[in-house]
Structure formats: C-alpha cells, structure tokens
Design an enzyme around this catalytic site. Structure first.
Site, PDB file in Angstrom:
ATOM      1  N   LYS A 181       0.814  -1.219   0.000  1.00 51.46           N
ATOM      2  CA  LYS A 181       0.000   0.000   0.000  1.00 51.46           C
ATOM      3  C   LYS A 181       0.851   1.274   0.000  1.00 51.46           C
ATOM      4  CE  LYS A 181      -3.096  -3.001   0.080  1.00 51.46           C
ATOM      5  NZ  LYS A 181      -3.851  -3.345  -1.121  1.00 51.46           N
ATOM      6  N   GLY A 199      -8.685  -2.069   5.111  1.00 45.35           N
ATOM      7  CA  GLY A 199      -8.886  -1.462   6.430  1.00 45.35           C
ATOM      8  C   GLY A 199      -8.593  -2.386   7.599  1.00 45.35           C
ATOM      9  N   HIS A 220     -16.498   6.408   1.380  1.00 43.63           N
ATOM     10  CA  HIS A 220     -15.671   5.500   0.585  1.00 43.63           C
ATOM     11  C   HIS A 220     -16.243   5.458  -0.829  1.00 43.63           C
ATOM     12  CE1 HIS A 220     -13.553   1.394   0.273  1.00 43.63           C
ATOM     13  NE2 HIS A 220     -14.041   1.672  -0.910  1.00 43.63           N
ATOM     14  N   LYS A 229     -18.061  -4.445   3.734  1.00 41.47           N
ATOM     15  CA  LYS A 229     -19.119  -3.678   3.082  1.00 41.47           C
ATOM     16  C   LYS A 229     -20.429  -4.445   3.191  1.00 41.47           C
ATOM     17  CE  LYS A 229     -15.697  -1.887  -0.096  1.00 41.47           C
ATOM     18  NZ  LYS A 229     -14.968  -2.259  -1.324  1.00 41.47           N
ATOM     19  N   GLU A 253      -9.785   2.907  -5.158  1.00 41.37           N
ATOM     20  CA  GLU A 253     -10.532   3.369  -3.981  1.00 41.37           C
ATOM     21  C   GLU A 253     -10.079   4.760  -3.548  1.00 41.37           C
ATOM     22  OE1 GLU A 253     -11.332  -0.895  -1.706  1.00 41.37           O
ATOM     23  OE2 GLU A 253     -10.325   0.717  -0.658  1.00 41.37           O
ATOM     24  N   GLU A 307      -6.295   2.970  -2.073  1.00 37.57           N
ATOM     25  CA  GLU A 307      -5.680   1.756  -2.597  1.00 37.57           C
ATOM     26  C   GLU A 307      -6.351   1.336  -3.893  1.00 37.57           C
ATOM     27  OE1 GLU A 307      -7.268  -1.859   0.022  1.00 37.57           O
ATOM     28  OE2 GLU A 307      -6.565  -0.247   1.332  1.00 37.57           O
ATOM     29  N   ARG A 351      -8.581  -6.873  -8.846  1.00 38.07           N
ATOM     30  CA  ARG A 351      -9.434  -8.049  -9.040  1.00 38.07           C
ATOM     31  C   ARG A 351     -10.839  -7.602  -9.435  1.00 38.07           C
ATOM     32  NH1 ARG A 351      -9.495  -6.984  -3.362  1.00 38.07           N
ATOM     33  NH2 ARG A 351     -11.585  -6.327  -2.792  1.00 38.07           N
TER      34      ARG A 351
HETATM   35  C1  MV4 Z   1      -9.414   5.907   6.251  1.00 35.65           C
HETATM   36  C2  MV4 Z   1     -10.344   6.545   7.096  1.00 35.65           C
HETATM   37  C3  MV4 Z   1      -9.996   7.778   7.604  1.00 35.65           C
HETATM   38  N1  MV4 Z   1      -8.813   8.333   7.306  1.00 35.65           N
HETATM   39  N2  MV4 Z   1      -8.231   6.511   5.975  1.00 35.65           N
HETATM   40  C4  MV4 Z   1      -9.966   2.317   4.484  1.00 35.65           C
HETATM   41  C5  MV4 Z   1     -10.475   1.016   4.070  1.00 35.65           C
HETATM   42  C6  MV4 Z   1     -11.912   1.039   4.367  1.00 35.65           C
HETATM   43  N3  MV4 Z   1     -12.425  -0.261   4.599  1.00 35.65           N
HETATM   44  C7  MV4 Z   1     -12.023   1.944   5.537  1.00 35.65           C
HETATM   45  N4  MV4 Z   1     -10.987   2.853   5.395  1.00 35.65           N
HETATM   46  C8  MV4 Z   1     -10.833   4.058   5.989  1.00 35.65           C
HETATM   47  N5  MV4 Z   1      -9.660   4.706   5.723  1.00 35.65           N
HETATM   48  C9  MV4 Z   1      -7.953   7.692   6.507  1.00 35.65           C
HETATM   49  N6  MV4 Z   1      -6.764   8.263   6.256  1.00 35.65           N
HETATM   50  C10 MV4 Z   1     -11.542   5.898   7.392  1.00 35.65           C
HETATM   51  C11 MV4 Z   1     -11.802   4.657   6.831  1.00 35.65           C
HETATM   52  C12 MV4 Z   1     -13.067   4.022   7.196  1.00 35.65           C
HETATM   53  C13 MV4 Z   1     -14.225   4.139   6.439  1.00 35.65           C
HETATM   54  C14 MV4 Z   1     -14.255   4.838   5.236  1.00 35.65           C
HETATM   55  C15 MV4 Z   1     -15.437   4.932   4.526  1.00 35.65           C
HETATM   56  C16 MV4 Z   1     -16.603   4.326   4.982  1.00 35.65           C
HETATM   57  C17 MV4 Z   1     -16.602   3.630   6.154  1.00 35.65           C
HETATM   58  C18 MV4 Z   1     -15.414   3.516   6.892  1.00 35.65           C
HETATM   59  C19 MV4 Z   1     -15.426   2.807   8.093  1.00 35.65           C
HETATM   60  C20 MV4 Z   1     -14.279   2.713   8.808  1.00 35.65           C
HETATM   61  C21 MV4 Z   1     -13.108   3.317   8.378  1.00 35.65           C
END
Ligand code: MV4
Length: 484
Positions: free
Chosen positions: A150, A199, A242, A271, A309, A323, A327
């Site tokens: 990453k 995440g 997201h 998700k 993403e 990221e 796939r």
């Molecule tokens: C983040 C974030 C806040 N700040 N990165 C990355 C993978 C995805 N599964 C969740 N991720 C996040 N990355 C930074 N620098 C918050 C999340 C996040 C999130 C993002 C969108 C929708 C729901 C989420 C739930 C938990 C964390």
C-alpha cells in the site's frame, strides 16, 4: 520472445518457411492474441457461478474446483467438469496454488479465473500461471505486486499526479522512525498495514503520547496477520465516504472507467451495501475522481478489471486515493446493472487479447444498489450463523438481480465467508431503487440461518440513509461497532 529477437533470426539469415511461421506465432503471442478455450474457475460460491455464466456466454469450456466441504455446491454442477482439490480449510484447497495449477494443466485449461479473495491478488500465483502457459484472468503480476504494497501504491499514485491522503512516503517497523513521520503528517494519524488493505488492522492515534504503544500493537498485528510488520501512516479523516471507481485497462496503456460506487455502509470494514452512482458527488467532482482513476490505470499499464478506492470528504469535496484492488470485486454487479456492461465478460475479452470494447464509459441508466445477504445475525453483533438453509425464497422481478449459490437445503460451511448472495436492484433514480429494494427485501424469505436482511430493511427505513447522509462515523455506529 520479442520483436527484436524475431529480427535477430532474420539477420542471421535463417529465415526459412518454418521460422517465418514461427515468427508469426511469436508476433501473435506478443500482441496477446492468445485464444482462450477452456477456463478453470479457482473459486467457490456465488462468484464461481457468476464466472461460469460469463464463460458460457463467451463460448468457453469450464472446469470447477472444490474442497470437500463444497461437495454439494452448485458451481460443480454448473461447470463442464469438477475436480476436488482438498479438504475444507482454504489453505489446503482454494489457496493451494500448486494443486490448482496442476489441475488446470491436467484438464487442458488455458486460462484460470481467480474470482475475488483466495488467489486473486497473489502475484506469485499469477507468475505461476504465466510459467505454465496459462492465462491468468487478471492483471500482470507486477501490477498486483505494486498495489499489494500500500505504501508503494501511494508512491505510484503520487508520481502519476493522483491525490493521496497526506501521509508517510515510506512504511516502518521501527516506532521511533515512525513517530518522527507522525509529527510531520500531523495528528490524528491512522496506522495502516502495508500489506493489509481493506482497512484490516488500522489504528487511530489521537496524540503523540499514545503513539508508540499503538504503533507496537499495529506492527505486531500486521506481522501476525500478513507476515509483514510494515506499517505506514496517513492523516486520519473522521467523516469521510468510501468512493471507488471501476476501471478496465488493456495492459498497453489504454483504460476506461465505468463510474464510481459508493461503499460507505460498512461494518468493521466489511461492506454491506454499495450503490452507484454516489448520491453525494456533483458532476465536476465525479469527473475529477473518475479521471484520476483512469490516469492511474493508464499510468501503470494496468490490464483487466480493477477498482481504484478513494476517501471523499464532503466538507471540502476533497478526494484522496487509498488503494487499488487488482481483481473483480464482490460489488461489481452494481456497475453492471448501472451500465449494462458484463464486467466478467470484459475480463475474458481482455485476457484473450481483444482489448477494450469501448473507449468511453457507457451512460449510466438510473440507479443501482446492492445488499449483501450474509449468514450473520445483525441482532447479535453480526455473529456468523452457519447451518442449513431450511427455506430460500428470493424475490424476482424486472430490475432485480440475485447472485447466489444458495438453494433450499443448502448447508452453509463454517470454513469460508458468510456471503449467501447479493441482491442488486435497479431503479429509474435513487428513490425508485430504494422503494423497489424495500419491497424486494421484505418478500425475501430465508429460514434456518439468521441473515442481514433485517439490517437492510432497517437501513432503508432510516431517513439519514434515504437522504444520503452517511459518513464513516454514522455508519460504524449503525453497523454496531468497529474501530477507526
Ligand atoms: C481511512 C479513514 C480515515 N482516514 N483513511 C480504508 C479502508 C476502508 N475499509 C475503511 N478505510 C478508511 N480509511 C484515513 N486516512 C476511514 C476509513 C473508514 C471508512 C471509510 C469509509 C466508509 C466507512 C469507513 C469505516 C471505517 C473506516
């Protein structure tokens, strides 16, 4: 063999009729015009069925593989041939690349489709396919490798002018070095595993005082989970969405996007609901995000289907690359329902060397939304609920699609993910899609195992969701917990 070495043969004066034919063959291989006839599907469940469907449409023969736990799985019946590859644990079956390659050779396959999960993002497996003259239906091993690290992926994005979350250039295993980088990035910071993705293993650090302890936890967890303790830092955004962009690349520097999906309804980074288009992007921002995704895809000569993403901050309309998934994704049908494009079909087309079928994204048709039907109990913090599906009566209708491998009497194995199926609904606009979804979900009857259906119905009744007011913190509260 390259075009240059073909030239060498000519200058050596050895151009006979045979070597002429030889040259033509090499030139064809060079341009990627290898004809795929028989494909092994290295997966299980709904995605194995989905890939078999696309294979048949493309006129390809199919070979299914399965573990002992999946002996009663419909992907075996749907394929032309099925081979048992080992016991239930994935490490001894669906993750055993050598056995799968062996079966592919033994059954005369010239391609392997990995689906998602398992071997889909394993660069060594992609190399193994290549070494055995089998077309891996996915990107080059090198692309998988770049995006699998990453921190490396962030550097690629930065180099190509795609905005990334402010963060560290490198990844760390040493807390003191990382602490210096954290000061530069600015608190709060988010620790992410270099080899993680999705995440998993993330840690929010609010202030310098707690940094070292959190870092030690993060690096230990990353080492245990991914065999790599490397951790990098990002500025933490507390209220983001997201957004991910579907792309297709031809492997030669051309690429096209198929719009975005909004995946803001997650629980512990799983998700649950995905929709397209995003209800909160304006046209200019959409164009900028999708354009950035295409720039990255072209810039790395990406081949096949991929997903770029981003985090999106509605407060200032800022978007940041996080990221790239190399796939086909679980939620790809959302984009298929929106655009009418068969993405798995496009994967085969590209693997067959036929390039991209279109140069511009097809116009979106209305709105599409996907609900993941998992064998999990939303009333007990989404605990897995394996067992026998005593009753299975899914809704049908115009604009309703169900991707599933489940039937009445199906036993949900406890060895794999709990996905029973995906309900995808299209509407003329978002409001129409939500009304149709509410009706479809309320007549979806499942007995014997608990499912996420009641969660989805409650979500559809939530006014914040109806209005599109969902961001990270609200979502996690709704999903019943989660870190970050
Ligand atoms: C983040 C974030 C806040 N700040 N990165 C990355 C993978 C995805 N599964 C969740 N991720 C996040 N990355 C930074 N620098 C918050 C999340 C996040 C999130 C993002 C969108 C929708 C729901 C989420 C739930 C938990 C964390």
């Amino acid at each position: 063999m390259s075009a240059t070495s073909v030239g060498v043969i000519v200058t050596l004066g050895s151009l006979s009729w045979y070597s002429f034919v030889y040259c033509l063959e090499f030139t064809e291989a060079e341009t990627g015009k290898i004809t795929v006839k028989r494909v092994l599907i290295a997966n299980r469940g709904e995605i194995a069925l989905r890939v078999i469907r696309a294979s048949r449409r493309a006129g390809l023969e199919t070979v299914a593989v399965h573990s002992e736990a999946d002996a009663n799985s419909p992907h075996l019946w749907a394929a032309d041939q099925a081979v048992c590859i080992g016991p239930a644990p994935a490490l001894q079956s669906y993750l055993d690349g050598n056995t799968i390659l062996h079966v592919a050779k033994a059954t005369g396959c010239d391609a392997i489709h990995p689906g998602y999960g398992f071997l889909a993002e394993n660069a060594d497996f992609a190399l193994g396919c290549e070494a055995n003259d089998i077309s891996f239906v996915g990107p080059a091993a090198e692309s998988i490798e770049i995006m699998g690290d990453k921190a490396e992926a962030r550097r690629a994005a930065t180099r190509l002018g795609v905005p990334v979350v402010p963060g560290s250039e490198d990844s760390f295993t040493d807390a003191t070095d990382a602490a210096d980088a954290a000061q530069a990035v600015g608190f709060p910071v988010l620790l992410k595993a270099r080899s993680g993705g999705g995440g998993r293993g993330m840690r929010v650090v609010e202030d310098p005082a707690t940094f070292e302890g959190m870092f030690q936890q993060a690096t230990a967890e990353a080492a245990a989970a991914f065999g790599d303790g490397g951790v990098y830092l990002e500025r933490y955004f507390s209220r983001v969405r997201h957004i991910e962009v579907q792309v297709l690349g031809d492997g030669c520097g051309d690429a096209v996007h198929l719009w975005e999906r909004d995946c803001s309804i997650q629980r512990r980074h799983q998700k649950l609901v995905e929709e397209a288009l995003s209800p909160i992007l304006d046209d200019a921002t959409r164009e900028a995000i999708c354009g950035s995704a295409v720039k990255l895809t072209k810039g790395i000569n990406y081949r096949g289907a991929g997903t770029v993403e981003f985090l999106y901050d509605p407060a200032d309309k800022g978007f940041y690359f996080i990221e790239m998934n190399t796939r086909i994704q679980v939620e790809h049908p959302v984009t298929e329902m929106l655009t009418g494009v068969d993405l798995v079909g496009e994967q085969f087309r590209i693997a067959d060397g036929q390039g991209l079928a279109f140069q511009a994204p097809p116009a979106p048709s209305g709105h599409a939304i996907e609900f993941r039907i998992n064998a999990e109990d939303p009333a007990s913090s989404f605990q897995p609920s394996p067992g026998r599906v005593a009753n299975w009566r899914p809704p049908t209708g115009v604009d309703i699609r169900l991707d599933s491998h489940v039937y009445r009497g199906y036993e949900v194995p406890s060895f794999y993910d709990s996905l029973l199926g995906k309900l995808i609904v299209r509407g003329d606009d978002r409001a129409d899609a939500l009304v149709k979804s509410r009706l479809a979900l309320s007549r979806f009857q499942v007995d014997g195992v608990a499912t996420t259906i009641p969660f989805h119905i409650a979500l559809l009744d939530d006014t914040d969701f109806q209005e599109g007011n969902i961001h990270t913190s609200g979502v996690e509260a709704r999903g019943g917990g989660g870190s970050a």
